[in-house]
Design an enzyme around this catalytic site. Structure first.
Site, mmCIF file in Angstrom:
data_model
loop_
_atom_site.group_PDB
_atom_site.id
_atom_site.type_symbol
_atom_site.label_atom_id
_atom_site.label_comp_id
_atom_site.label_asym_id
_atom_site.label_seq_id
_atom_site.Cartn_x
_atom_site.Cartn_y
_atom_site.Cartn_z
ATOM 1 C CB CYS A 408 -80.302 37.115 41.088
ATOM 2 S SG CYS A 408 -78.885 36.420 40.196
ATOM 3 C CG HIS A 452 -80.632 32.895 42.342
ATOM 4 N ND1 HIS A 452 -81.224 33.824 41.534
ATOM 5 C CD2 HIS A 452 -81.287 32.980 43.550
ATOM 6 C CE1 HIS A 452 -82.192 34.437 42.179
ATOM 7 N NE2 HIS A 452 -82.250 33.945 43.417
ATOM 8 C CG ASP A 468 -84.299 35.083 45.944
ATOM 9 O OD1 ASP A 468 -83.800 36.129 45.487
ATOM 10 O OD2 ASP A 468 -84.370 34.019 45.292
#
Length: 674
Positions: A408, A452, A468
């Site tokens: 991520c 994250h 995202d």
């Protein structure tokens, strides 16, 4: 002496994982030295001069190690060492009491340090040992009462443990009354320095290019209990530090306390929840997506909608927040904020800048550019992995054009860099995603493995919008945790715990019990006390009602203790010889010759001789023999003589005074009885 050493050793065990190894070794060596000297009498104890030098040397060692004698860690180490040195000179009853007092202070220090449910039985066991030691010291030095054995013979270890257990059980109701009704102050009576122990948590920097393996920690970051319906899994973004300063390799948090927070229009449902935040070495309080306001006055609500405190979170913290997962800006982005959130170093990641400008030129709007970059991530051969290759100083270029493998942090960093290169304000947001549902406790467990990072871009008409990029590369990440998605990401014990159903269920039960303990016991405060009074029927209770309830509970406890003590037999059970003597006294009392409490066996023999001259020989002989057995010098034949004394007392028959005749305690020849 052994009991005092055991009490001090128990206090050492409570701090064994906190103090330096040399402190434990020195204390154990002193305990072993003292016990060897007591049992063998062949190991001489150090003299006063040597003990003084040893104490000064140990104080200097603690001062050199911690640079202070104050504080929980340094103070506990010093207390352990001084208690061990005191044990080397312990000779009197007072010295033993000092050692036990030191052990009790070590217990208090351990309780102040950690209040976890797992350690509570250890604290109770150590308190039991200390109270038993006090009983042993008191009874071992007391003189025996007439008709009872001497202290060391009569009062044994199990007697001390039993007495301490009964005393502690009597104190339990008082402890409950004090815990529930003693008014609690809003502050602290003392301030403990924070431990040097490092605690995991999100920091205020991110350098994805320097990470070649992401180790997923199974430690709990926080727990969240929703009082409303919880959001869907893909909406459970827990906001932490916002990173908006980029040097081409590392993203950093830029503190700007003077920036104005943009007003928002909150869309969709409002989610109300309570967070139990675990201790960490950082200042961040986490909230679902975008909180409406700061939970407390001492929390700073930043322009990036972060929750920060002035001090790191060094203890379990609970707070209630309200958040929305969909918002819209009510005003345009200020020019200064736009300049900050589009800044890029001019000499880094030049290929990525050129790529972004060329892609932006092929679309008409910023929204179309966002979609085109996401489509590039989806179809450009990018892969999700927790073991990506390392990146150079131009980390974004290396990732987009060479490796195309990352997690991520890589995708959020590259996406925000491309947005800024196209003059679109963007920033990296770090926090947590998802959470494991605990059906027993009714809350979500958010672990460090759920950490994250994602992006926020400013789009006209919408304001800051969450994007995202990891979701287009690995869509399952929105619904599943790292350990579910990549089982090899965690350690072997973590994988075993996570993949074995019965172990996972057992762990959830244990976590629910711990959460209850922390919420109901550790975090019990003044508001909780007032809530209990309200359940008892008090309207708008305050300090006066709380003091009244405390006084009533204290008086009820005192009355109950008085009742229990009235039913408790005085003193421990007599030994074999003492029971035979009491039986003899009862027979004489039935014959009209009771023994007064202050009379010893010899004085009692004189009373019997004056009242019943016919019993002078048989009874006087038995009383003199008891005095020799009880208070005389120990003899090898004493057990046999005690057994004979028991038999003669059992066979003794005493005639009433009107039929008085000499009696030896034995049947006359030719008759079956007196």
């Amino acid at each position: 002496m052994g009991w005092a050493a055991a009490a001090l050793g128990g206090g050492l065990l409570l701090h064994l994982d906190r103090v330096a190894p040399w402190v434990s070794l020195v204390a154990l060596a002193c305990i072993a030295w003292r016990m060897t000297a007591s049992m063998t009498r062949r190991a001489p104890l150090p003299g006063a001069v040597l003990r003084t030098l040893l104490a000064l040397l140990l104080v200097a060692a603690v001062l050199a190690r911690f640079q202070t004698l104050n504080g929980l860690t340094a103070g506990s180490a010093l207390l352990i060492l001084m208690g061990a040195v005191k044990l080397l000179e312990t000779k009197t009853r007072r010295d033993e009491f000092v050692v036990v007092g030191t052990s009790l202070f070590l217990l208090l220090a351990a309780c102040l340090d950690r209040q976890t449910m797992l350690r509570t039985p250890l604290y109770l066991a150590h308190g039991w040992v200390c109270c038993s030691t006090l009983a042993m010291i008191a009874y071992a030095s007391s003189s025996p009462a007439p008709g009872a054995a001497a202290g060391p013979i009569l009062f044994r270890g199990r007697d001390a443990l039993s007495l301490a257990a009964r005393s502690l059980l009597l104190a339990v109701p008082l402890a409950v009354v004090l815990f529930v009704f003693l008014p609690r102050m809003t502050g602290s009576l003392w301030a403990l320095p924070r431990s040097e122990e490092a605690v995991t948590g999100l920091g205020d920097t991110m350098s994805p290019g320097s990470i070649t393996r992401l180790t997923s920690s199974y430690e709990v970051a926080f727990r969240a209990h929703f009082t409303t319906h919880p959001p869907a899994p893909q909406e459970r973004y827990w906001r932490g530090p916002v990173l908006d300063d980029f040097d081409g390799f590392t993203w950093r948090h830029r503190a700007n306390i003077f920036a104005r927070r943009q007003p928002l229009l909150y869309l969709g449902p409002a989610y109300r929840y309570q967070i139990w935040l675990e201790p960490s070495s950082h200042r961040w309080w986490f909230a679902l997506d975008t909180p409406v306001e700061a939970p407390e006055a001492r929390v700073f609500f930043s322009a990036e909608y972060e929750l920060q405190t002035a001090e790191p979170v060094d203890e379990l913290t609970s707070y209630v927040a309200v958040s929305h997962t969909a918002t819209r800006a009510a005003e345009p982005l200020p020019l200064l904020a736009r300049r900050y959130d589009t800044a890029l170093p001019s000499d880094r990641n030049t290929r990525s800048v050129e790529l972004a400008r060329s892609m932006r030129a092929r679309v008409n709007t910023d929204r179309e550019f966002v979609h085109s970059v996401l489509e590039m991530f989806r179809t450009g051969g990018f892969a999700y992995s927790v073991t990506p290759p390392g990146l150079g100083e131009n980390s974004v270029d290396d990732f987009l054009f060479d490796t195309r493998v990352g997690f991520c942090g890589h995708y959020a960093s590259a996406f925000v860099a491309l947005m800024r290169a196209a003059a679109i304000p963007a920033r990296v947001v770090t926090g947590y995603l998802g959470g494991e549902w605990n059906p027993i406790g009714g809350y979500f467990i958010v672990r460090q493995s759920d950490a994250h990072s994602w992006a926020e871009v400013w789009l006209e008409g919408s304001g800051w919008t969450r994007v995202d990029p990891t979701a287009v590369v690995e869509p399952e990440r929105l619904r599943r945790g790292i350990l579910d998605l990549l089982p090899d990401a965690g350690t072997a014990p973590t994988r075993l715990l996570h993949t074995t159903p019965w172990l996972a269920a057992l762990w959830q039960r244990w976590d629910a019990a711990n959460a209850w303990w922390n919420a109901r016991i550790v975090r019990f405060n003044y508001e909780s006390q007032l809530g209990i009074l309200e359940r008892f029927g008090f309207d708008s209770p305050g300090a006066r009602e709380l003091c009244t309830a405390f006084a009533a509970g204290l008086l009820a406890w005192l009355a109950w203790v008085a009742l229990q003590l009235g039913r408790t037999p005085a003193g421990p059970r007599p030994d074999r010889l003492g029971r035979a003597y009491l039986r003899l006294c009862r027979k004489l009392a039935r014959a009209g010759l009771p023994r007064l409490p202050h009379q010893g066996p010899l004085a009692y023999a004189q009373v019997v001789a004056s009242g019943r001259p016919d019993l002078t020989d048989p009874i006087g002989g038995l009383l003199h023999r008891y005095a020799n057995l009880r208070y005389g010098r120990d003899e090898p034949m004493a057990p046999l003589r005690i057994a004979r004394f028991e038999r003669e007392v059992a066979r003794l028959r005493i005639r009433p005074a009107s039929r008085a005749a000499p009696s030896t305690g034995k049947p006359r020849p030719g008759r079956r009885g007196p």
